[in-house]
Design a protein around this motif. Sequence first.
Motif, PDB file in Angstrom:
ATOM      1  N   ASN A   8      11.525 -10.574 -12.195  1.00  0.00           N
ATOM      2  CA  ASN A   8      12.533 -11.017 -11.221  1.00  0.00           C
ATOM      3  C   ASN A   8      11.883 -11.373  -9.885  1.00  0.00           C
ATOM      4  O   ASN A   8      12.221 -12.390  -9.253  1.00  0.00           O
ATOM      5  N   TYR A  45      18.071  -9.368  -5.905  1.00  0.00           N
ATOM      6  CA  TYR A  45      17.550 -10.207  -6.990  1.00  0.00           C
ATOM      7  C   TYR A  45      16.431  -9.518  -7.771  1.00  0.00           C
ATOM      8  O   TYR A  45      16.208  -9.808  -8.956  1.00  0.00           O
ATOM      9  N   CYS A  46      15.701  -8.638  -7.104  1.00  0.00           N
ATOM     10  CA  CYS A  46      14.542  -8.013  -7.759  1.00  0.00           C
ATOM     11  C   CYS A  46      14.963  -7.000  -8.821  1.00  0.00           C
ATOM     12  O   CYS A  46      14.203  -6.727  -9.758  1.00  0.00           O
ATOM     13  N   GLN A  78      18.639  -8.782 -17.558  1.00  0.00           N
ATOM     14  CA  GLN A  78      17.741  -8.919 -16.409  1.00  0.00           C
ATOM     15  C   GLN A  78      17.808  -7.711 -15.468  1.00  0.00           C
ATOM     16  O   GLN A  78      16.980  -7.599 -14.572  1.00  0.00           O
ATOM     17  N   CYS A 127      23.091 -13.331 -12.826  1.00  0.00           N
ATOM     18  CA  CYS A 127      22.052 -12.867 -13.743  1.00  0.00           C
ATOM     19  C   CYS A 127      22.717 -12.496 -15.055  1.00  0.00           C
ATOM     20  O   CYS A 127      23.945 -12.494 -15.180  1.00  0.00           O
TER      21      CYS A 127
END
Length: 381
Positions: free
Chosen positions: A21, A234-235, A251, A247
Amino acid sequence: MNLKTVQTPALLLDLDKFTRNCNWMKEKAERLNVALRPHLKTGKCIEFARTQMTSPSGPATVSTLLEAEYFFNLGVIDLIYAVGISPGKFERAVNLREAGCDLKVILDNKEAAEQFSAYCEERKIPCPVLIEIDVDGHRSGVKPDSDDLIEIAKILQGKAYFAGVLTHAGDSYKCVGQAACLKAQENERDSLVHCANRLRKAGFEPKIISAGSTPTAVFAESWEGVTEVRCGVYCLFDLVMAGLKVCTIDQIALSLLVEVTGHQKEKGWVITDGGWMALSRDRGTAAQAVDQGYGLVCDIDGNPIDDLIVASANQEHGIITHRDGRLVDPKDFPIGTRLRILPNHACAMAAQHPQYFVVRKGKIVDIWNRIYGWQPKGVSL
């Protein structure tokens, strides 16, 4: 130590998903010719941050001055403290500047600008200031066409000096899918660029034009006119992001390892040791099309199980049921069964724990310590 022996509840970080990610966002920012200034508030951990950042010294974003102090002491120099500066925090912020940290602060009103300017003049220490812009009515910030934008910049001409504009497109968290998130991103970008152009016409050059939210960063096609992008979750991703179609479930890199402690057979409940103290109280999916309760239930390897959710939670008890109300057969989840719960909000779940158990291919390969709180270390009467 392994997933069958570590004490539960335990916060698990899937290293491969997390790294993938992080690298995806780095590559996208480079492709769109914009600097990536990742938000470190999710991880609050140096090993975590080093995977997010494009260099060991930053750039990066923090949400508390404790984070700024922690990361600066470990070599992260280029930081934005992305919460409006207030008088009680002037001293800590300027102390970081004096120590050599390239800290930038933000504000959105003339009163704060006047007070911070006076403080920096008194200390004789320069500090760059970004004006926060409200692009979507989500929370704080100056409206793009407000006269205050120019008036604040006029105040910031001494030791506390104007450095640019910044926004967080928080209303993107209400957008579902690519088209809606992209529209929010275009509004975010265009509103910021509009503010930058207004300031230039008034004689102020914004060196930093900073945008940022995970939904807009994921779907962005152009950041023309913007110098940097800040995003954080996001990570790890989480169920809220999956509900926005930002996502996919596979993920999501964070989960809570729990253990079955009992059953309520007549109700079809499975009871675990993962209550809201470990999961957090966040119910961010409740307003979405699919309500994930307090989290989505997976097996010990992280595979979702038959639409099971943590339907309710007490302080140290999590209650697992079928989403549709079907009874769970206790024989399917004997006492001692270990399960993983995916978070509604990764930042909130992580905030409940002092460390990550870093997992790769089903094995615990490391432990990363994280910080939390707001007070300076060693505070005393």
